[in-house]
Design an enzyme around this catalytic site. Sequence first.
Site, short mmCIF file in Angstrom:
data_model
loop_
_atom_site.label_atom_id
_atom_site.label_comp_id
_atom_site.label_asym_id
_atom_site.label_seq_id
_atom_site.Cartn_x
_atom_site.Cartn_y
_atom_site.Cartn_z
N CYS A 107 -33.86 20.19 -49.43
CA CYS A 107 -34.57 19.62 -48.28
C CYS A 107 -35.24 18.28 -48.59
O CYS A 107 -35.44 17.46 -47.70
CB CYS A 107 -35.63 20.59 -47.77
SG CYS A 107 -35.00 22.23 -47.41
N HIS A 142 -34.01 19.66 -38.49
CA HIS A 142 -34.19 19.46 -39.94
C HIS A 142 -32.83 19.45 -40.62
O HIS A 142 -32.40 20.45 -41.20
CB HIS A 142 -35.08 20.58 -40.48
CG HIS A 142 -35.22 20.61 -41.97
ND1 HIS A 142 -35.19 19.48 -42.77
CD2 HIS A 142 -35.38 21.66 -42.83
CE1 HIS A 142 -35.34 19.83 -44.04
NE2 HIS A 142 -35.44 21.15 -44.10
N CYS A 178 -41.68 21.47 -48.14
CA CYS A 178 -41.24 22.52 -49.07
C CYS A 178 -39.77 22.30 -49.36
O CYS A 178 -39.05 21.63 -48.61
CB CYS A 178 -41.49 23.91 -48.48
SG CYS A 178 -40.58 24.27 -46.96
N GLY A 187 -36.10 24.18 -51.06
CA GLY A 187 -35.42 25.40 -51.44
C GLY A 187 -35.35 25.61 -52.95
O GLY A 187 -35.41 24.67 -53.73
#
Length: 396
Positions: A92, A345, A376, A378
């Site tokens: 991300c 996203h 955050c 992954g």
Amino acid sequence: MRNVAFVEGVRTPFGKAGDKGMYAGTRADDLVVNAIRELLRRHPELPPERVDEVAIAATTQTGDQGLTIGRTAALLAGLPKSVPGFAIDRMCAGAMTAVTTAASGIGFGAYDIAIAGGVEHMGRHPMGEGVDPNPRIIADKLVDPTALVMGQTAENLHDRFPAITKLRTDTYAARSQEKYAEAVKTGKIGPELVPVATRSAELGWGLATEDEPPRPGTTVEQLANLKTPFRPFGRITAGNAAGLNDGATASILADEETARELGLPVAMRLVGYSFAGVEPEVMGIGPVPATEKLFKRTGLSIDDIGLFEINEAFAVQVLAFLDHFGIADDDPRVNQWGGAIACGHPLASSGVRLMTQLARQFAERPDVRYGMTTMCIGIGMGGTVIWENPAFEGAK
């Protein structure tokens, strides 16, 4: 070390992943090429040969997101063949890492100008496509089995912080939709978007000019009735999490003196950045240690931050960050134009969306000196970048 300037960021409209999404017939590399071309079009004062590096992130680096996409996108965008490029992956936070990596090169003196961004076509390349996780990750109990499914990690975060109820997350999600819709209506969101030609077997050619995922008018009551796909009677739904999306972002970074020499605008000044690891099964808490780590390095505190752009992968993850730092759920400094729950996203592209919005907010807020972009990541990480507003009235 030299001052690193964020000149400008742009992005494509974000689409819904899948056969019915507006980018179903569009290549991933063409999305990011459109974004790079738009940056060059907006800044004719930047000689293309002055670009020293192109860093483009993708989480799934295969197919039309593979082949060292930073280099191929640079060529396809019309940059001189003398301009190098590379690909980068931090799930991300791919685009965020592309920015911080290129910015480090600028600060060190290896580059004067760089383009950094990210792309994700989750319709063509679902998250995890083609990967082969080493079985020892689970067999040796390095992580909980839920760590590899992002929605389950969000459920785990609810378990860890029972004060974050489903009602709170649904309320936050509905507010994100409302703030996003208002930002579009008032023209806050729109100027950074790059129109993209699309093609559909059923509808023919089209032009993507606005985000596809938003659901204006969403209410808490509607969200309360959605299914919880990751756990029976769970708390994570399609309404309080970001969806599966397609899109791309790109930005120009420069040594501040070089920017002023060329007449490039300085929208933000990099203060510092930090990445931190956490237990993969609660990856959503990642922004907390990343931010604490960065405060120690910079000497700043949460009270110094006047604007926050927090990636809304899941509402619970945003609320865990806010609770840790004693910030109210509806604090006006946080995601004032809505967030990923509304607009989407597309994994590796999102970091530059956060930065682009913060830069545009800085221009309107000379009373704010510092802003933050955080997300955050992954497999159990978090990333935070602090920026300074060059228009801060207190510096005059």
